[in-house]
Design a protein around this motif. Structure first.
Motif, PDB file in Angstrom:
ATOM      1  N   SER A   1      49.070  19.754 -13.881  1.00 50.90           N
ATOM      2  CA  SER A   1      48.034  20.124 -14.843  1.00 50.90           C
ATOM      3  C   SER A   1      46.726  19.456 -14.451  1.00 50.90           C
ATOM      4  CB  SER A   1      48.452  19.710 -16.257  1.00 50.90           C
ATOM      5  OG  SER A   1      48.648  18.319 -16.322  1.00 50.90           O
TER       6      SER A   1
ATOM      7  N   LYS B   1      48.968  15.264 -14.769  1.00 52.95           N
ATOM      8  CA  LYS B   1      50.345  15.205 -15.263  1.00 52.95           C
ATOM      9  C   LYS B   1      51.105  16.455 -14.841  1.00 52.95           C
ATOM     10  CE  LYS B   1      49.499  12.467 -19.476  1.00 52.95           C
ATOM     11  NZ  LYS B   1      49.740  12.406 -20.941  1.00 52.95           N
TER      12      LYS B   1
ATOM     13  N   GLU C   1      53.301  19.387 -16.029  1.00 52.75           N
ATOM     14  CA  GLU C   1      53.508  20.058 -17.312  1.00 52.75           C
ATOM     15  C   GLU C   1      54.746  20.949 -17.248  1.00 52.75           C
ATOM     16  OE1 GLU C   1      50.360  22.618 -18.509  1.00 52.75           O
ATOM     17  OE2 GLU C   1      51.198  22.971 -20.501  1.00 52.75           O
TER      18      GLU C   1
ATOM     19  N   THR D   1      57.110  23.578 -19.900  1.00 55.67           N
ATOM     20  CA  THR D   1      57.042  24.282 -21.174  1.00 55.67           C
ATOM     21  C   THR D   1      58.419  24.322 -21.829  1.00 55.67           C
ATOM     22  OG1 THR D   1      57.337  26.380 -19.995  1.00 55.67           O
ATOM     23  CG2 THR D   1      55.079  25.710 -20.516  1.00 55.67           C
TER      24      THR D   1
ATOM     25  N   GLU E   1      57.958  11.706 -23.723  1.00 55.85           N
ATOM     26  CA  GLU E   1      56.603  11.596 -23.172  1.00 55.85           C
ATOM     27  C   GLU E   1      56.135  10.141 -23.144  1.00 55.85           C
ATOM     28  OE1 GLU E   1      54.472  15.872 -23.942  1.00 55.85           O
ATOM     29  OE2 GLU E   1      54.232  14.336 -25.491  1.00 55.85           O
TER      30      GLU E   1
ATOM     31  N   ARG F   1      53.977  16.058 -19.243  1.00 56.17           N
ATOM     32  CA  ARG F   1      53.582  16.631 -20.529  1.00 56.17           C
ATOM     33  C   ARG F   1      54.518  17.782 -20.866  1.00 56.17           C
ATOM     34  NH1 ARG F   1      48.086  20.076 -21.932  1.00 56.17           N
ATOM     35  NH2 ARG F   1      48.597  20.503 -24.109  1.00 56.17           N
TER      36      ARG F   1
ATOM     37  N   THR G   1      54.845  20.882 -23.160  1.00 50.67           N
ATOM     38  CA  THR G   1      54.113  21.786 -24.039  1.00 50.67           C
ATOM     39  C   THR G   1      55.130  22.584 -24.856  1.00 50.67           C
ATOM     40  OG1 THR G   1      52.260  21.955 -22.494  1.00 50.67           O
ATOM     41  CG2 THR G   1      52.479  23.686 -24.169  1.00 50.67           C
TER      42      THR G   1
END
Length: 437
Positions: free
Chosen positions: A34, A38, A40, A42, A65, A72, A74
């Motif tokens: 990202s 970081k 990322e 999902t 986290e 990260r 999401t």
């Protein structure tokens, strides 16, 4: 003859064109890096507001986290029906989220179509396989391929307000005849026996799905799917007639058609119903109510005319987490997903589940406060009663989504007096017939 997995996936796409644009929010494709450096990943869930509706998962993500500041997660989500439709669209375009909650039957179709990552090597490398009950691994496997891992435990039944029964000179029922007698006695005094809510929550018939297993569902499901067994069989008809018998005994709320699941919970926790059709996830709400310490958990009634095992409780892995096959093509994402799953099934995260009113999904021994978590303890204790066993999976998780929806509608149709038992069976059979064409 059943169609190939890819064609069956396509058949689920109701309004696929309209959903295609919105499905892009599910995408997990592209690099894991990202803008802030970081990695990322999902995580797509079956709740529009995961923080509020699924505090256990939310707490695990936050803890992960904190322990892994360079990753990260999401989190997104929609209601179950919309979520499954979006996943189907995403599978067609190969843009599935990295990790996502999905029905077992849908995951099986995706696995056959090559859309899922085989988790067997990951689980073996992280020494996670032996942390799961053998039945859980088997339930989410196709040959040597493991296509899913357990999200949460699915421990369901009927919560009982012991005070209402005591105040009315009643004892906790054991058989179906006992339950009908209890319903008649309470109805005569204007008291609801089983709190249920069909509005926007047609899936909330958990105790009745368990009753299907008391009429041979687990032995029949393979035949139901290949067309050699009909849902309109005499065993299931007996069950649906029993559900109608409960309706006639006044067991259900007068507003069951307009009441939501959450309102059904509120009806129970406010002391206006003797029982609640739900699962272990309701333990936190019950614990924070005035009922705490005066509630029991019942596996549901046994039937003298049932088929097969009667002393069963639904204590299985819920619909699984699956991982997009494209994660395997991105080293950064694969490493991050591996870390997330390793954390999710660690003892630390399993205790987070327990602290949020959920049973562990691994072999971890839960640490419970018998006073502060008396409701959860009651549910877990019910799984350890003498001779009690569990089916391998909840009935609706073994069939395609349209069939599961028809099952919900058929049960609620009888509960509401909108469908006669035979017509309710025919509703599900039509969905099965459409599935096998």
């Amino acid at each position: 003859m059943r169609h190939t997995a890819s064609r069956r996936l396509g058949r689920v796409l109701v309004g696929a064109a309209a959903l295609a644009a919105s499905a892009l929010v599910l995408t997990g494709c592209g690099s894991g890096a990202s803008a802030n450096g970081k990695t990322e990943i999902t995580l797509s869930m079956q709740n529009p507001d995961v923080k509020t509706a699924d505090p256990a998962t939310w707490a695990i993500v936050q803890a992960f986290e904190k322990e892994n500041p360079n990753i990260r997660v999401t989190v997104s989500g929609e209601a179950v029906a919309e979520h499954l439709q979006k996943l189907s669209v995403a599978a067609q375009s190969d843009t599935l989220p990295d990790i996502f909650w999905v029905y077992k039957s849908t995951a099986e179709e995706m696995q056959k179509a090559g859309k899922l990552l085989d988790l067997a090597p990951l689980l073996k490398d992280q020494k996670l396989t032996d942390k799961f009950p053998a039945s859980t691994v088997k339930n989410f496997s196709a040959g040597d391929v493991i296509y899913g891992v357990p999200y949460q435990g699915l421990l369901t039944g009927l919560w009982i307000n012991k005070k209402i029964l005591d105040d009315n000179g009643l004892t906790a029922p054991k058989t179906f005849d006992d339950l009908v007698a209890t319903a008649k006695a309470l109805n005569a005094k204007g008291i609801t026996t089983i709190s249920d809510g069909a509005n926007q929550s047609a899936f909330s018939v958990w105790s009745f799905l368990t009753m299907l297993d008391r009429f041979g569902y687990e032995e029949k499901v393979k035949g139901l799917l290949d067309g050699s067994t009909k849902y309109t069989n005499g065993d299931f008809l007996k069950l649906y007639e029993h559900i109608d018998e409960l309706r006639k005994a006044g067991a259900f709320p007068s507003n069951v058609s307009t009441q939501t699941y959450q309102q059904a919970v509120d009806q129970f926790t406010s002391g206006k119903a003797a029982m609640l059709d739900a699962g272990v996830w309701a333990s936190s709400a019950i614990q924070s109510s005035a009922l705490a310490g005066n509630v029991d958990f019942w596996k549901g009634p046994e039937f003298s005319d049932g088929v097969g095992k009667q002393n069963i409780i639904m204590n299985v892995a819920s619909a699984p987490f699956a991982v997009s096959h494209k994660v395997g093509d991105d080293k950064a994402k694969l490493a991050a997903v591996t870390k997330f799953l390793s954390f999710y099934y660690s003892d630390e995260a399993q205790q987070i589940l327990v602290d949020n009113g959920q049973p562990p999904v691994t072999t971890y021994e839960a640490k419970l406060d018998a006073t502060k978590q008396s409701a959860l303890k009651a549910a877990l204790d019910a799984t350890k009663a003498d001779g009690v066993t569990s089916p391998q999976s909840q009935p609706d998780l073994l069939v395609p989504t349209p069939v599961a929806n028809a099952m919900y509608d058929s049960i609620y149709g009888v509960i509401q007096g909108q469908l006669a038992p035979q017509a309710a069976l025919e509703l599900v059979q039509k969905a099965l017939d459409a599935n096998t064409k």
